[in-house]
Design an enzyme around this catalytic site. Structure first.
Site, PDB file in Angstrom:
ATOM      1  N   TYR A  69       0.856  -1.184   0.000  1.00 56.44           N
ATOM      2  CA  TYR A  69       0.000   0.000   0.000  1.00 56.44           C
ATOM      3  C   TYR A  69       0.897   1.240   0.000  1.00 56.44           C
ATOM      4  CZ  TYR A  69      -4.176  -2.740   1.369  1.00 56.44           C
ATOM      5  OH  TYR A  69      -5.233  -3.622   1.429  1.00 56.44           O
ATOM      6  N   GLY A 221     -15.918   1.394  -4.406  1.00 50.57           N
ATOM      7  CA  GLY A 221     -15.957   0.606  -5.623  1.00 50.57           C
ATOM      8  C   GLY A 221     -14.635  -0.096  -5.858  1.00 50.57           C
TER       9      GLY A 221
END
Length: 305
Positions: A69, A221
């Site tokens: 990340y 999403g």
């Protein structure tokens, strides 16, 4: 709902192995920028640090992260280390290994089993820990996860890892892993706009076996884009949100937690206002009628995804 007074303990508690966590946690992926990984604009570092500290102030004791990340300027693990070390007792940090990104941010070949120790040690270094509370093996299209999961089980025996989880798996992979070592958590894609068929059987298996189920992209999403999910909110989600005086995202989080007492939520954000909304959603108790209406909409919506 008065978000200033609602903390994560309102969501209830679940144990990851022997580690109790509130059912509302925090996903660190969005700390690094306006979109996941190298996409979007890098985040403001001070704001991301403030979000992490505020999350812990509001009772969050389960943070989900990974060494992969990062954006061009920000690393989620470095932000967590800077904001929260020395770590508060009872704070559980989960991370994932398997995928790999090079220094330019491009996705590289996923790790071989013998490379997983290096992935674990990199997370240890970045987080400033001597062990990891929970490590997920993120499956990367392997037909079998036995060799990879077995390598992590050895690291658990060596004391580098306390508990093990698996991610992006099918039911057969959970069965395979349980034959090797205890699995305390499964992290799969699951949400209001995601076909139940993709993870429903794993969700059911986890409930039967006392294993936590941790959906990702349950609010945002694909790629972690909250706005994409909000743009396609169904009329039923909006109706419940208006009736309750909450946001559609809060309804989605509450619906996710209603999928079973073994389900955790790890909504992520780099926005302080969204953080408090997300945590407040843990106190939202949907009625049986609301859940039934949302389930019916989910079944129709997910069938077209």
């Amino acid at each position: 709902m008065t978000v200033e007074t609602i903390t994560a303990d309102a969501s209830g508690t679940l144990e990851l192995g022997d580690l109790p966590v509130h059912r509302i946690g925090f996903g660190a992926m969005r700390l690094t920028g306006s979109a996941a990984f190298h996409l979007g604009t890098p985040s403001d570092r001070a704001r991301s640090i403030a979000v992490l500290r505020r999350a812990v102030e509001l009772g969050v004791n389960h943070i989900d992260t990974a060494a992969f990340y990062f954006s061009s300027l920000r690393s989620a693990n470095e932000l967590i280390n800077t904001a929260l070390a020395p770590y508060k007792d009872g704070l559980v940090i989960a991370t994932k290994v398997g995928p790999h990104r090079d220094q330019c941010g491009e996705w590289a070949t996923s790790a071989r089993p013998d490379q997983l120790r290096g992935h674990v040690e990199e997370n240890l270094r970045q987080l400033g820990r001597d062990h990891l509370d929970l490590v997920y093996l993120r499956r990367m299209r392997q037909d079998s996860i036995a060799e990879h999961f077995g390598a992590l089980a050895e690291l658990r025996e060596a004391g580098l890892v306390r508990h093990l989880g698996i991610s992006a798996v099918e039911p057969r992979h959970l069965t395979e892993a349980l034959e090797i070592a205890p699995v305390v958590s499964v992290q799969n894609r699951f949400g209001f706009d995601v076909s139940r068929e993709r993870s429903h059987e794993v969700l059911r298996m986890c409930g039967e076996r006392g294993i936590a189920f941790v959906p990702f992209y349950s609010v945002a999403g694909e790629g972690g884009e909250r706005g994409a999910a909000e743009a396609r909110n169904d009329a039923e989600v909006l109706a419940v949100a208006r009736a309750r005086g909450v946001s559609p995202a809060q309804v989605r989080i509450a619906w996710t937690l209603h999928q079973g007492p073994h389900v955790l939520a790890i909504p992520g954000t780099g926005d302080p206002a969204h953080l408090e909304d997300n945590i407040a959603a843990g106190a939202l108790r949907l009625s049986e009628d609301e859940v039934a209406r949302l389930d019916a909409t989910h079944a129709r919506t997910a069938a077209t995804v």
